[in-house]
Design an enzyme around this catalytic site. Sequence first.
Site, mmCIF file in Angstrom:
data_model
loop_
_atom_site.group_PDB
_atom_site.id
_atom_site.type_symbol
_atom_site.label_atom_id
_atom_site.label_comp_id
_atom_site.label_asym_id
_atom_site.label_seq_id
_atom_site.Cartn_x
_atom_site.Cartn_y
_atom_site.Cartn_z
ATOM 1 N N PHE A 155 0.851 -1.186 0.000
ATOM 2 C CA PHE A 155 0.000 0.000 0.000
ATOM 3 C C PHE A 155 0.886 1.235 0.000
ATOM 4 C CE2 PHE A 155 -2.339 3.486 1.985
ATOM 5 C CZ PHE A 155 -3.463 3.504 1.177
ATOM 6 N N ASP A 215 9.366 2.395 1.587
ATOM 7 C CA ASP A 215 8.236 3.218 2.019
ATOM 8 C C ASP A 215 8.083 3.034 3.526
ATOM 9 O OD1 ASP A 215 5.832 4.327 2.723
ATOM 10 O OD2 ASP A 215 4.711 3.558 0.997
ATOM 11 N N LYS A 274 3.018 9.894 8.138
ATOM 12 C CA LYS A 274 2.190 9.556 9.308
ATOM 13 C C LYS A 274 2.647 10.183 10.640
ATOM 14 C CE LYS A 274 -0.694 5.954 7.560
ATOM 15 N NZ LYS A 274 -0.352 5.305 6.300
#
Length: 397
Positions: free
Chosen positions: A129, A214, A243
């Site tokens: 993702f 990532d 995040k």
Amino acid sequence: MFPSLLPTYNRTEVAFVRGEGPYLFAEDGQRYLDFGAGIAVNAFGHAHPKLVAALTEQAGKLWHTSNLYRVPGQEILSKRLTDITFADTVFFTNSGVEACECAWKMARRYQYVSGHPERFRILCFEGAFHGRTLSAIAAGGNPKYLEGFGPKVDGFDSIPAGDLKGVEKSITPETAAILVEPVQGEGGVRVLAPEFLRGLRKLCDEHGLLLIFDEVQTGIGRTGKLFAYEWLGIAPDIMPIAKAIGGGYPVGACLATAEAAKGMTAGTHGTTFGGNPLGMAVAMAALDLVLAPDFLPHVQAIAGYLQQQLGVLLAEHPRVFEEIRGQGLLIGLKLKVPNTEFVAAARRAGLLVVGAGDNVVRLLPPLIIEEAQVREAMAMLSAAAKSFEPKTKIEAA
Ligand SMILES: *Cc1c(COP(=O)(O)O)cnc(C)c1O
């Protein structure tokens, strides 16, 4: 009537009005223990006094100037990030997907200025993702996210994770880079084997490719190190993060070595909001928190305690739980009952957790939790599990 708010989310009814450390308070006054942390964002809990102070102090001075001018906060924060990581340079964004977009533009541009304009494809992994823009859904490869959005953006090739021979066979003269999450978060908290990740580094070196980690979800202490790559004894060439770096204020960044970034000259990339003074002030304060000497040891210790307690819970509820996965405080419980129903049952018991692929629920508590909150969460998870089990004769009576 069509809803005034575009209905792209399956939202739960509850709305929160206030947060304090690891707790959230809903409109009706109900208190919840937040083991979702806004999907791994609120690493320092809610309303952390240092983050609140950093934001409000900056808010009284200057919000935004654009990237037409020097932004001192960007200069200081990029220096700090490059001092403590493999990276030499940083581009600031507002979100994870923008940090990823910068990463794959950078990889293509690196090959272009290295005399390989034909190398533009990126190898990605099934179950990944990377966000929800057109290029990110191509990189993620999830057919559910791609459906109905026209031809998949070209240049992203999804292959199974874990099989180094398969990866090597998939490298073509057009391959520019390999893109991987060290722990696949959204896909179901799948921890990729250290040998596999180290093998990717080797393949990249042998074939002149860039390695992109990532770390949007794994970064800023979530796995018990500042970044997950630090567990491996290798480093990527490019690393999007986001995040937790803003602790709840939208901040992202793409970190890279000087070599990987050599094509990103003036005019090749940009953003209006990215790296604005508010975000930089909060991210700086967040970095202070995570770099305090006791912080990461605490994350590792509390993660060990949580995982040990989860082991006990698993043994007590074999009809509900199948497996514990994860690293640090990025934990997945693979379930034998539907994960969406379990998330709802946990919420009724006062605990917020987050679903993931592969019928997993994610536990992503703020990194500041203490043992008392772990025990509180265990009681709530146990209550949620019991709601799926047949009642004993005594309980039924
Ligand atoms: C959340 C996430 C993203 C996307 O971040 P957004 O801020 O939602 O755009 C990208 N990669 C990973 C690994 C993520 O967990």
